[in-house]
Design an enzyme around this catalytic site. Structure first.
Site: not given
Ligand code: G6P
Ligand code: ZN
Length: 583
Positions: A25, A124-125, A300, A302, A304-305, A368, A389, A400
């Protein structure tokens, strides 16, 4: 048929292409540097091995953020040159991350072919646009994110890459209409197939949920609902599922037109960024509404959240996964034969642990990152899992799944209201949550994020916390000086995980302080930030006394917040008197 030539192009390495928790990213401007994307994709092909890539089918799509359209064409040309037989692309280059996982696992092509893997184009977000973020991640044959062995190999190869193969003369392919375009290269045929982005994913969801039961719920005069895609790719699926399949009203959808810059917003479904939904659900003090919908959810970029809301009510992601696990059997047909096990990430609250214990389910606590769940699922050990998260999901795919979580909640509500006539009081989101707390106790929970902290200061703070852990009596003395009313710490450590399937060890996964009453403090450094370091502080207070579970979360958590800030010397190390974001 159009023919193309393969050119070997020389290039020089970039040193910053190490994939993080969820791929590479960076700012769009970084990706726009000459050969930046080319190098990364070629390194991925090389890491996978060119023999395996030759003749394979590869998926390329994402959340439609700025630079995606250019990236799709570049990756098509690189794929053709590297001997890929076919690329599969969601219409307009759109596929949500969970849909990609479903496509890899379930889609069968006209020649009986299956996908070998996928390039998912998303950050992602994170916000999108010419000056915001772009991202690319590779998912493997099981539909899950590439494991560390592969991403490390990719990274190593990006550091030494000297050339890439490209079909420069391949014309840009129209990805806006469904259909197959065929080309002829030096090694044979190459096809680009554009397909309906919703098809495979929606078909899969229909095998999991009772769509008819959900449709009946949505049709009730006493039920109303609102879904906010925050201008991410979820909008495509929301239209198909909620409007076409479940007959919800168009007015239930908010921000469901995907935009390259997410309408200038931050496509992260939480109380801070999903402002419009939060207001509509009656959760904004500044903008009170008289009759908010019964159910609200957001996704979010993409998709997945997820965030789940009731009328004037927020469901913490940690509670959400626990409640889904506790109610799965009976509400969701996919789980009717039972749950193989449940899992959560370490910083996620222990609400799920209590459910697992009560229902006698296998339980796992992993670091995580969704990839850790994938291994458990592949081994048949886990059916439902989630993270604090805003990630929730199951073993139907290996990512997810934001829309899955919404359908899971709607299924629970449908089931609970099956025999509730429309003259009686509807069982609401809040009722489901409060009943859950009454049965299992409540885990009050909050997360403080300190973003863009000086990286060295963050490291020092973490080192300080590890140091403090060496003497528990000392820790308890310090704590009592700040708040004599909190329980004693009975264990403190740095979380280390041994994968029960492949035996691999992941160390330094966050610092835990575990209190005698089941409360916890967790500190960890984010693995997804793009500037400086982000310190995350997770605060969790367990309350099993049913007369106290109705306390305001802020009040219940105040003593532990004070202890956490003092124990970590947060202000001293970071210079910050308050967090950047509280979720
Ligand atoms: C992404 C991953 C998650 C993870 C999140 C938080 O979304 O897919 O599995 O929980 O990041 O990551 P961080 O390291 O920023 O807390
Ligand atoms: Zn995402």
């Amino acid at each position: 048929m159009t023919t193309f030539k393969v050119v070997t192009q020389s290039t020089s390495p970039y040193i910053d292409q190490k994939p993080g928790t969820s791929g590479l990213r960076k700012k769009v401007t970084v990706f726009q540097q000459p050969n930046y994307l080319h190098n990364f994709v070629q390194a991925t092909f090389n890491a996978l091995s060119i023999e395996k890539v030759k003749g394979s089918t590869i998926v390329i799509s994402g959340d439609g953020r700025y630079f995606s359209k250019d990236a799709v064409q570049i990756i098509i040309k690189l794929s053709a040159a590297n001997g890929v037989r076919r690329v599969w692309i969601g219409q307009d280059g759109l596929l949500s991350t969970p849909a990609v996982s479903a496509v890899i696992r379930n889609r069968v092509g006209s020649d009986g072919e299956k996908a070998f893997g996928a390039f998912i184009l998303t950050a992602s977000h994170n916000p999108g646009g010419p000056h915001e973020d772009f991202g690319i991640k590779y998912n493997s044959e099981n539909g899950g994110p590439a494991l560390e062995g592969l991403t490390n190999k990719m990274y190593d190869l990006t550091k030494t890459i000297k050339e890439y193969l490209i079909a420069e003369d391949l014309p840009n392919v129209d990805i806006s209409s469904i259909g197959t375009t065929s080309f002829q290269g030096p090694e044979g045929a190459f096809e680009v197939e554009v397909f309906d982005a919703t098809e495979d994913y929606v078909n899969l969801l229909k095998t999991i949920f009772d769509f008819k039961a959900i449709k009946n719920l949505l049709a009730r005069p006493d039920f109303s609902f609102c879904y906010d895609a925050l201008h991410g790719v979820a909008g495509v699926y929301a239209k198909k599922i909620f409007i076409d399949e479940l007959s919800a009203d168009e007015s239930s959808l908010l921000n469901c037109v995907p935009k390259e810059d997410f309408g200038g917003g931050h496509p992260d479904p939480n109380l801070t960024y999903a402002k419009e939904l939060v207001a509509r659900m009656g959760l904004s003090k500044a903008a009170p509404v008289s009759e908010p919908p019964e159910f609200g959810a957001a996704a979010d970029g993409d998709a997945d959240r997820n965030m789940i809301l009731g009328k004037r009510f927020f469901v913490t992601p940690s509670d959400s996964v626990a409640i889904i696990a506790a109610n799965a059997i009976g509400s969701i047909p996919y789980f009717n034969s039972g749950l193989k096990g449940v899992a959560r990430s370490m910083p996620t609250s222990a609400a799920l642990d209590v459910v697992a214990k009560n229902l006698n389910l296998k339980f796992f606590e992993v670091p995580t990152g969704w990839k850790f769940f994938g291994n458990l699922m592949d081994a048949g050990l886990c059916s439902v899992c989630g993270e604090e998260s805003f990630g929730t999901g199951s073993d139907h795919i290996r990512e997810k799944d934001g829309i899955w979580a919404v359908l899971a909640w709607l299924s629970i509500l449908a089931h609970r209201n099956k025999n509730v006539s429309t003259d009686s009081k509807l069982v609401t989101v809040e009722d489901v949550v409060r009943q859950h707390w009454a049965t299992y106790g409540r885990h009050f929970y909050t997360r403080y994020d300190y973003e863009n902290v000086d990286a060295d200061a963050a490291k020092e703070l973490m080192a300080h916390l590890v140091n403090v852990q060496s003497s528990l009596p000392e820790v308890n003395k310090l704590i009592k000086q700040v708040r004599p009313d909190v329980a004693d710490v009975e264990k403190a450590d740095e979380f280390e995980y041994k994968d029960p399937v492949d035996g691999s060890i992941s160390s330094h996964q966050g610092i835990r302080y575990l209190f005698q009453d089941g409360s916890r403090l967790v500190f960890r450094l984010s693995g997804t930030g793009s500037e400086g370091a982000t310190i995350r502080l997770y605060i969790e207070q367990y309350q099993s006394d049913s007369t106290k579970i109705g306390t305001e979360a802020q009040d219940a958590l105040a003593p532990l917040v004070k202890v956490a800030l003092s124990l970590s010397k947060m202000q001293e190390f970071t210079g910050r008197s308050s967090p950047t974001v509280i979720t």
